[in-house]
Design a protein around this motif. Sequence first.
Motif, mmCIF file in Angstrom:
data_model
loop_
_atom_site.group_PDB
_atom_site.id
_atom_site.type_symbol
_atom_site.label_atom_id
_atom_site.label_comp_id
_atom_site.label_asym_id
_atom_site.label_seq_id
_atom_site.Cartn_x
_atom_site.Cartn_y
_atom_site.Cartn_z
ATOM 1 N N ASN A 9 0.862 -1.185 0.000
ATOM 2 C CA ASN A 9 0.000 0.000 0.000
ATOM 3 C C ASN A 9 0.901 1.239 0.000
ATOM 4 O OD1 ASN A 9 -1.764 2.076 0.573
ATOM 5 N ND2 ASN A 9 -2.283 1.371 2.645
ATOM 6 N N LYS A 11 0.144 4.270 -0.243
ATOM 7 C CA LYS A 11 -0.467 5.474 0.361
ATOM 8 C C LYS A 11 -0.228 6.683 -0.557
ATOM 9 C CE LYS A 11 -0.100 3.332 4.814
ATOM 10 N NZ LYS A 11 -0.212 3.438 6.248
ATOM 11 N N GLN A 65 -6.177 2.080 -4.031
ATOM 12 C CA GLN A 65 -6.278 2.263 -2.582
ATOM 13 C C GLN A 65 -7.671 2.642 -2.111
ATOM 14 O OE1 GLN A 65 -3.268 5.093 -1.391
ATOM 15 N NE2 GLN A 65 -1.779 4.183 -2.778
ATOM 16 N N HIS A 96 -9.640 0.912 4.662
ATOM 17 C CA HIS A 96 -8.378 1.147 5.379
ATOM 18 C C HIS A 96 -8.639 2.093 6.561
ATOM 19 C CE1 HIS A 96 -4.335 2.515 6.305
ATOM 20 N NE2 HIS A 96 -3.924 1.393 5.746
ATOM 21 N N ILE A 173 -0.205 0.543 12.779
ATOM 22 C CA ILE A 173 0.002 1.095 11.436
ATOM 23 C C ILE A 173 0.917 2.317 11.485
ATOM 24 C CG2 ILE A 173 -1.126 2.180 9.450
ATOM 25 C CD1 ILE A 173 -3.540 0.432 9.993
ATOM 26 N N GLY A 235 2.816 -1.206 4.341
ATOM 27 C CA GLY A 235 2.829 0.225 4.046
ATOM 28 C C GLY A 235 4.266 0.697 3.848
#
Length: 251
Positions: A9, A11, A65, A96, A173, A235
């Motif tokens: 991911n 982001k 995403q 998410h 996270i 991430g």
Amino acid sequence: MRKKVIAGNWKMYNDIPASVKLISELKKNLAGLDLKAEVIICPPFTSLDTAKTLIKDSAIMLGAQNMYFEESGAYTGEVSAEMLKSTGCQYVILGHSERRTIFKETDELINKKIKKAILSGLNPIFCVGETLEQRENGTTESVISTQVSVGLSGLSAEDLKKVIVAYEPVWAIGTGKTATPEQAQQVHVFIRSLLRKLYSDEAAEGVTIQYGGSVKPENAALLLSQADIDGALVGGACLKADSFTSIIKSA
Ligand code: PGA
């Protein structure tokens, strides 16, 4: 056997030149490897088309995403499932915790998105997870139970086959604090027991449940060795080709 899936991911990182560099490095790293896991990258919308071209001759798959549940219309700033399909996406991350907290997405909205994604032929990576406060209050299981049952409401067992669940404790996270393999395994078992109740033994056994939250090359192997941890949603560590490759190799 459930499929193992490692997803990155990105982001809100990487413009187009940086995306080209990262994907090119990743492709070089993965070339010739006998991959035991599916590998997905989820760049920002602006890099999807570029990514599609770059991964064409590789095993890497593409995900987005986020998306909106309507097909088209006056929804300024939103992107539809069909649009994602047309940029080569096979997956989309939904629910998410950053969408839930910063953008106030509810379980009901996430459910609409999941249904639309499946209807459009996208595979949702459906994220659930408790906050630190909820864990300390002892409400982890009830929080996750609501997220899972509302998020998947109205989905058939056939639909469930398209879904990857990602357990991402919010407190892990981007914090560097990973759940221990035992903590993660415990919640994965709980999620699978929920799926068993909502669907069947067979359906629950088939669902890939990823762990996410500060997955790094140093902790990936131990997390992935747990019986119910079927992959990782990564991430920070997916933004460097070498660390993402090393996590992929752990699977
Ligand atoms: P992290 O992010 O690996 O940087 O903790 C995981 C995620 O948000 O999916």
